[in-house]
Design an enzyme around this catalytic site. Structure first.
Site: not given
Length: 796
Positions: A65, A198-199
């Site tokens: 992750c 996100d990310n």
């Protein structure tokens, strides 16, 4: 680590953005993956097609992750993400077909096709999860990208993407889309919501609050995370593991084996892991074990795994394990153990933390502190990891934070480390002005004019007068705590950015204790006054949850019982209340203002309509209050305090606003989403008032989708009953193709001109929505239309 190189499915980390799709036997039989876009032959594949048309292969791949080790950064400053510890990393044998083979079959159009977009079969508020890869990478078999249906020789489990998912080796886990339904070959990158929101690895100067409020950062492709960075962690000694050392050692050569893992991205091999026991003055090389290399010795094939052949593959897609034997006597002299991995491109873990808004890709040196306790015969060493994952407390970072140590570049050599427990301070922002030295007595503080409010936070005195007009919660939120200690209320509500602003209003330090105030919450032996309204503006009062009802995908009504079933609430129209409760997992007190949607004449209960900002949208870590409310069950208690607010609708066109009584007959309303809650009270008071036949209301209600429109039945009823006195116009920013009920897109100046009243002396605008919408859209549009936004705009 105990499970070894291959992680069992039940231990493999899980990160999903919403509910896991339910795939029953019938759904499985009809499951297909559509491959389309800029290709010569678009095709829809069944699982059987993939297995029969392409070579089945298995690859060992470590997934990580992007938030692995995030808790370390969250201790320094709460970010937009969950509290991952150092175990957001797992390895499995993934079986499927090469993505490159599938792309070769559909033949992307040369010169046009640039990206491969993957979309999952999950259902999220902003559409299914999706992200993309460069076509040049996806078409390269050496990158190892798979369409996988099995994990460790068994069908995927639901949490891990059943029946089929993408596996992208060497990149963050967020690129390996689960429950795969669509592959689109495109000229542009994915436009999916979470591909942008996100990310992202944002610049260090950007605070979490600023990042959340400024969309441009998330749209910039420079900040997209793909390949993993180099990282390592220490697993042994474990957190709070102890080691007894005799003062008269029988074996002076006694050794202890330090152990841990390391990985890197992009197929790069970890070339070494160095360990220091003296804060980087000297380093020792550990022994690195590469289990992945055992698969390079020979090829393997069978009906389940297909071909598992790494004999000619140089890429490294898996974690490795390092170990180092050190003398116990060396540990006795050390204050900290530090580990640093280096990969074959000479990328290495930095000494200092790179603090960023999402706290992703945290890979500073992993440090284990050594605490020492002497007894008559032994020296006891206790090993302390930087954090404990999740909401649990523990770790040297939380323990040392109150000392003022810079946790982004810690030093362990100066003060002696002794085992103790110190409650960490909330937040890391300084709340004071170092140039202010004034001492303020309790008498001077209490005697201050309440219209020029002073209040106390953590023993420091602040003058809120200059901020009364600017305060987002309205002036009453400050006036309500004038002459009081507001520490609990302030810290429960405000973000790090808001706390940073507080120092500007610091005027001195309280030199003594304030007079004892009335208890701030109810006690079991209190006898309620059933004739008096329930709410009290200076006192927290408990209510019990009696019912929770789902309204749509993210909104719920919460009904709470008052002290007595015949008791009135005592809430003027247009006012709101504070809601306070403790988070069940961490015990942290959270607090926020809400406007009830209870009927004006209701007794014995109070009802809130609340949109929960869970971690699946723009708010990557979710809202603190949402997390707390989402865990409530019938029978739980929360506390209320109020009423508060700068606006009251008194009836028949009469209002009380900022202490002035005015008469307004033409009311324009602008609201978005759950901003309907303060508005509905005013609408009821106007349109259900039989004595008021002349007040007119024009309303614009903005939402993302038709499903997001709250209280729609009641609004439609107002429209039917109000005739010419009430008009409502809906606009949706993400409508379905069938939407015919209003405008498309966000509120703009032309909507304001067409659907709200023209400016007049009898006019007033009521608005409730996100701060960004108020500042960037509503205020400018009203000004362009001629409204006096200072005197005629009320923002709830």
């Amino acid at each position: 680590m105990s499970a070894g190189f291959v992680t069992p499915a039940h231990l493999h980390f899980v990160r999903n953005h919403g509910a896991v799709p339910r795939v029953d036997e019938g759904t499985l039989r009809t499951w297909t993956i559509r491959v389309h876009g800029l290709v010569q032959r678009g095709t829809t594949f069944t699982l059987h097609d993939l297995k029969s048309m392409f070579q089945t292969v298995t690859l060992p791949v470590t997934l990580v992750c992007a938030g692995n080790r995030r808790k370390e950064q969250n201790v320094v400053r709460k970010s937009l993400g969950f509290n991952w510890g150092a175990a957001g990393v797992s390895t499995a044998l993934w079986t499927g077909v090469y993505l490159a083979d599938v792309l070769d079959y559909v033949r992307p159009l040369k010169g046009q096709a640039k990206h491969v977009i993957f979309e999952g079969g999950d259902s999220l508020p902003n559409g299914p999860y999706g992200t993309s890869q460069r076509l040049s990478w996806a078409a390269n078999k050496e990158k190892g990208m798979l369409l996988a249906w099995a994990m460790n020789g068994l069908p995927l489990e639901p949490d891990h993407g059943f029946p089929i998912r993408v596996i992208i080796p060497g990149q963050i886990g967020g690129r390996s889309v689960k429950w795969l339904k669509s592959i689109e070959i495109s000229a542009q990158e994915s436009q999916h919501h979470l591909h942008f929101w996100d990310n992202k690895f944002l610049p260090r100067h950007l605070s979490p609050d600023a990042a959340r409020d400024e969309p441009s950062w998330w749209q910039d492709p420079k900040y997209l995370i793909t390949e993993l960075n180099v990282n390592s962690a220490i697993s042994h000694p474990a957190h709070l593991e102890t080691l007894e050392i005799s003062r008269e050692p029988k074996d002076p050569s006694r050794m202890y084996t330090l152990r841990g893992y390391a990985y890197s991205g992009g197929g790069r091999r970890v070339s070494r892991v160095e360990v220091s026991l003296d804060e980087g003055a000297t380093w020792q090389l550990s022994t690195v074990n590469y289990p992945e290399d055992q698969y390079r010795d020979m090829a393997y094939a069978d009906e389940v795994y297909g071909t598992l052949d790494l004999t000619e593959r140089d890429t490294s897609f898996c974690w490795c394990f390092w170990s180092l034997d050190v003398p116990v006597s060396a540990l006795a002299k050390a204050n900290v153990i530090e580990a640093c991995a280096v990969d074959e491109s000479m990328n290495m873990q930095p000494r200092d933390m790179y603090l960023n808004a999402t706290s992703m890709m945290n890979n500073c040196l992993f440090r284990v502190a050594i605490l020492k306790k002497e007894t008559e015969r032994n020296l006891q060493l206790t090993f302390e990891h930087p954090t404990v994952a999740g909401t649990a407390s523990g770790g040297w970072m939380e323990r040392l934070k109150p000392t003022g140590m810079d946790l982004t570049r810690p030093s362990f050599s100066d003060p002696p480390l002794v085992p103790n427990v110190v409650a960490p301070l909330e937040g890391s922002t300084s709340l004071t002005n170092p140039d202010v030295t004034r001492r303020i007595s309790p008498g001077e503080f209490v005697g201050q004019d309440k219209q020029h409010p002073w209040f106390v936070v953590r023993g420091e005195v602040y003058d809120g007068t200059p901020f009364l007009k600017e305060h987002p919660g309205g002036a009453d939120s400050i006036l309500l705590v004038a002459g009081e200690d507001a520490t609990d209320d302030f810290l429960a509500i405000h973000s790090e950015d808001a706390r940073a602003k507080l120092a500007k209003f610091h005027i001195g330090t309280l030199s003594g204790l304030l007079p004892t105030a009335e208890a701030v919450s109810d006690h079991a032996h209190d006898t309620p006054d059933r004739a008096a309204p329930f709410l009290e503006p200076k006192r927290w009062k408990s209510v019990k949850l009696v019912e929770v009802t789902r309204v749509n995908h993210d909104s719920f009504t919460y009904r709470f019982a008052l002290e007595d079933e015949d008791q009135t609430l005592g809430l003027p129209v247009g006012q709101h209340v504070f809601v306070r409760l403790k988070q069940k997992d961490s015990g942290t007190v959270v607090q926020r203002a809400y406007t009830p949607v209870s009927r004006r004449d209701s007794v014995g209960s109070i009802e809130f309509l609340i949109k929960l900002y869970m971690p699946n949208e723009k708010y990557l870590s979710g809202g603190k209050m949402s997390a707390a409310l989402g865990k409530l069950v019938v029978g739980d208690e929360v506390e209320l305090k109020g009423p508060l607010g700068s606006f009251i609708w008194e009836g028949d066109g009469h209002i009380l606003y900022r202490g002035m009584r005015l008469r307004r007959r033409e009311i324009g309303v602008i609201c978005a989403g759950s901003g309907i809650t303060p508005i509905i009270q005013v609408l009821r008071a106007i349109l259900r008032d039989s004595s008021d036949t002349s007040t007119r209301v024009w309303m614009i209600y903005a939402n993302r989708t038709e499903e997001d429109i709250l209280l729609r039945d009641e609004l439609d009823a107002f429209h039917r009953e109000g005739h010419q006195r009430f008009t409502i116009h809906h606009t949706l920013s993400n409508p379905s193709t069938e939407w015919k009920g209003g405008s498309l897109g966000r509120i703009n100046e032309s909507m304001v001109r067409e659907y709200l009243p023209s400016p007049s002396k009898e006019g007033l605008i009521l608005a409730c929505g996100p701060e960004e919408m108020m500042n960037l859209t509503v205020r400018p549009a009203l000004k362009m239309c001629g409204w006096d936004v200072e005197g005629q705009l009320v923002i709830f």
